[in-house]
Design a protein around this motif. Sequence first.
Motif, PDB file in Angstrom:
ATOM      1  N   GLY A 195      36.214  40.744  38.742  1.00 48.95           N
ATOM      2  CA  GLY A 195      36.569  41.935  37.982  1.00 48.95           C
ATOM      3  C   GLY A 195      35.383  42.443  37.187  1.00 48.95           C
ATOM      4  N   TYR A 196      35.198  43.754  37.184  1.00 49.98           N
ATOM      5  CA  TYR A 196      34.039  44.366  36.523  1.00 49.98           C
ATOM      6  C   TYR A 196      34.513  45.231  35.366  1.00 49.98           C
ATOM      7  CZ  TYR A 196      29.864  47.373  36.113  1.00 49.98           C
ATOM      8  OH  TYR A 196      28.781  48.079  35.657  1.00 49.98           O
ATOM      9  N   TYR A 197      34.021  44.923  34.149  1.00 55.36           N
ATOM     10  CA  TYR A 197      34.425  45.643  32.947  1.00 55.36           C
ATOM     11  C   TYR A 197      33.180  46.198  32.261  1.00 55.36           C
ATOM     12  CZ  TYR A 197      38.845  43.278  33.793  1.00 55.36           C
ATOM     13  OH  TYR A 197      40.015  42.823  34.365  1.00 55.36           O
ATOM     14  N   PRO A 198      32.672  47.328  32.755  1.00 57.10           N
ATOM     15  CA  PRO A 198      31.415  47.876  32.211  1.00 57.10           C
ATOM     16  C   PRO A 198      31.517  48.299  30.749  1.00 57.10           C
ATOM     17  CG  PRO A 198      32.460  49.444  33.714  1.00 57.10           C
ATOM     18  CD  PRO A 198      33.206  48.152  33.846  1.00 57.10           C
ATOM     19  N   ARG A 199      32.682  48.778  30.318  1.00 59.43           N
ATOM     20  CA  ARG A 199      32.823  49.228  28.928  1.00 59.43           C
ATOM     21  C   ARG A 199      32.639  48.069  27.959  1.00 59.43           C
ATOM     22  NH1 ARG A 199      38.101  52.561  27.253  1.00 59.43           N
ATOM     23  NH2 ARG A 199      37.111  53.971  28.754  1.00 59.43           N
ATOM     24  N   ASP A 200      33.189  46.910  28.316  1.00 57.84           N
ATOM     25  CA  ASP A 200      33.066  45.727  27.457  1.00 57.84           C
ATOM     26  C   ASP A 200      31.928  44.812  27.891  1.00 57.84           C
ATOM     27  OD1 ASP A 200      35.307  46.327  25.761  1.00 57.84           O
ATOM     28  OD2 ASP A 200      36.605  45.823  27.459  1.00 57.84           O
ATOM     29  N   ASN A 201      31.239  45.201  28.957  1.00 56.50           N
ATOM     30  CA  ASN A 201      30.047  44.490  29.415  1.00 56.50           C
ATOM     31  C   ASN A 201      30.308  43.028  29.766  1.00 56.50           C
ATOM     32  OD1 ASN A 201      27.311  44.067  30.059  1.00 56.50           O
ATOM     33  ND2 ASN A 201      26.824  43.452  27.960  1.00 56.50           N
ATOM     34  N   VAL A 252      31.956  40.328  33.236  1.00 55.26           N
ATOM     35  CA  VAL A 252      32.501  40.160  34.583  1.00 55.26           C
ATOM     36  C   VAL A 252      33.511  39.025  34.558  1.00 55.26           C
ATOM     37  CG1 VAL A 252      31.978  39.528  36.985  1.00 55.26           C
ATOM     38  CG2 VAL A 252      30.415  41.020  35.713  1.00 55.26           C
ATOM     39  N   HIS A 253      34.645  39.259  35.186  1.00 51.03           N
ATOM     40  CA  HIS A 253      35.691  38.252  35.316  1.00 51.03           C
ATOM     41  C   HIS A 253      35.544  37.550  36.661  1.00 51.03           C
ATOM     42  CE1 HIS A 253      39.939  36.729  35.485  1.00 51.03           C
ATOM     43  NE2 HIS A 253      39.745  36.935  36.779  1.00 51.03           N
ATOM     44  N   LEU A 254      35.652  36.227  36.641  1.00 47.50           N
ATOM     45  CA  LEU A 254      35.653  35.432  37.869  1.00 47.50           C
ATOM     46  C   LEU A 254      36.865  34.516  37.858  1.00 47.50           C
ATOM     47  CD1 LEU A 254      31.916  34.246  37.992  1.00 47.50           C
ATOM     48  CD2 LEU A 254      32.907  36.185  39.210  1.00 47.50           C
ATOM     49  N   ASP A 255      37.490  34.323  39.020  1.00 51.58           N
ATOM     50  CA  ASP A 255      38.574  33.353  39.112  1.00 51.58           C
ATOM     51  C   ASP A 255      38.583  32.722  40.499  1.00 51.58           C
ATOM     52  OD1 ASP A 255      40.417  34.791  40.949  1.00 51.58           O
ATOM     53  OD2 ASP A 255      40.729  36.160  39.287  1.00 51.58           O
ATOM     54  N   THR A 256      39.426  31.707  40.656  1.00 47.46           N
ATOM     55  CA  THR A 256      39.459  30.954  41.918  1.00 47.46           C
ATOM     56  C   THR A 256      40.665  31.315  42.783  1.00 47.46           C
ATOM     57  OG1 THR A 256      40.587  29.089  40.853  1.00 47.46           O
ATOM     58  CG2 THR A 256      38.182  29.020  40.926  1.00 47.46           C
ATOM     59  N   GLY A 257      41.204  32.509  42.580  1.00 50.66           N
ATOM     60  CA  GLY A 257      42.290  32.982  43.430  1.00 50.66           C
ATOM     61  C   GLY A 257      41.751  33.501  44.753  1.00 50.66           C
ATOM     62  N   GLU A 258      42.549  34.276  45.468  1.00 47.84           N
ATOM     63  CA  GLU A 258      42.106  34.894  46.704  1.00 47.84           C
ATOM     64  C   GLU A 258      40.982  35.886  46.414  1.00 47.84           C
ATOM     65  OE1 GLU A 258      43.106  34.129  49.796  1.00 47.84           O
ATOM     66  OE2 GLU A 258      44.396  32.560  48.940  1.00 47.84           O
ATOM     67  N   PHE A 259      40.105  36.079  47.396  1.00 50.21           N
ATOM     68  CA  PHE A 259      39.024  37.035  47.194  1.00 50.21           C
ATOM     69  C   PHE A 259      39.582  38.458  47.072  1.00 50.21           C
ATOM     70  CE2 PHE A 259      35.703  39.892  49.107  1.00 50.21           C
ATOM     71  CZ  PHE A 259      34.886  39.882  47.983  1.00 50.21           C
ATOM     72  N   ARG A 260      39.218  39.104  45.952  1.00 48.35           N
ATOM     73  CA  ARG A 260      39.637  40.465  45.683  1.00 48.35           C
ATOM     74  C   ARG A 260      38.716  41.000  44.598  1.00 48.35           C
ATOM     75  NH1 ARG A 260      41.706  36.871  42.742  1.00 48.35           N
ATOM     76  NH2 ARG A 260      42.713  37.248  40.724  1.00 48.35           N
ATOM     77  N   THR A 261      38.734  42.302  44.396  1.00 49.47           N
ATOM     78  CA  THR A 261      37.850  42.892  43.389  1.00 49.47           C
ATOM     79  C   THR A 261      38.523  44.091  42.734  1.00 49.47           C
ATOM     80  OG1 THR A 261      35.643  43.824  43.020  1.00 49.47           O
ATOM     81  CG2 THR A 261      36.739  44.374  45.095  1.00 49.47           C
ATOM     82  N   TRP A 262      38.108  44.350  41.510  1.00 46.82           N
ATOM     83  CA  TRP A 262      38.605  45.529  40.789  1.00 46.82           C
ATOM     84  C   TRP A 262      37.570  45.971  39.778  1.00 46.82           C
ATOM     85  CZ3 TRP A 262      40.425  40.594  40.263  1.00 46.82           C
ATOM     86  CH2 TRP A 262      40.300  39.986  39.005  1.00 46.82           C
TER      87      TRP A 262
END
Length: 237
Positions: A219-225, A227-237
């Motif tokens: 997950g990408y959060y440019p406003r708060d600078n 990146v979120h990472l987790d060990t679930g299925e590959f996906r992006t937002w």
Amino acid sequence: MNEQSLKSTKVDEETTIASRRKFLKKLAGGSFLALSGTKVATATVRDVIYPGRQGHHHIHSQAIHSRSRQVHSRPFTQQSQAPAPYLHNPAYKALSFEHTHTGDKLKLTYFERGNYIQEALQEINYLLRDFRTDDIHPIDTALLDQLFVLKQTLGVNKPFHIISGYRSPSTNAQLRRYSHGVAEHSFHTQGRAIDIRLEGVSSRTIRSAALALAQGGVGYYPRDNFVHLDTGEFRTW
């Protein structure tokens, strides 16, 4: 092969071994683990700093473990016991962290010669605790491996700045009341997610490197600078 070539080859081999030892020492944060094949049963911790504990202290892991902590009711066992296959099983894995909310700092080797070091994992579990409640939960070792590979991919040896690690169900529920971006069944509540920054590396660059690995959620959060990472299925937002 003549004598001069043999001597040259021997010098090259010795130089390679010396360089490898120097690299491993640096990777382990200054704590060199013997290359004799002997398995180390305890964590090799270079720096552990907990500002909330009577100022800044460098504390050996065993001393830290003896202090009382509020532990979450779930079983205190790591979720993953085998290294992720895409890591090509390096002999040593080291990580360093700085928590943006608590000021805690940790630099250690958490994996060596095919085994996760349990004492090191406990140190990581503590640093990545729910800082609002001090609840501790095992962090998925697959998540640590994602961070290790991400660090190698980016070619940096800087500490990950932690915005959020483990999040207790009560904290998650509280955050959901203020933000629709918090998932009801967040991977943070399972010790399977982390929100990070890296000093001197843009969040966009971190995101791009994580996407290239195609492992877990990104997950990408440019406003708060961050990146979120987790060990679930590959996906992006």
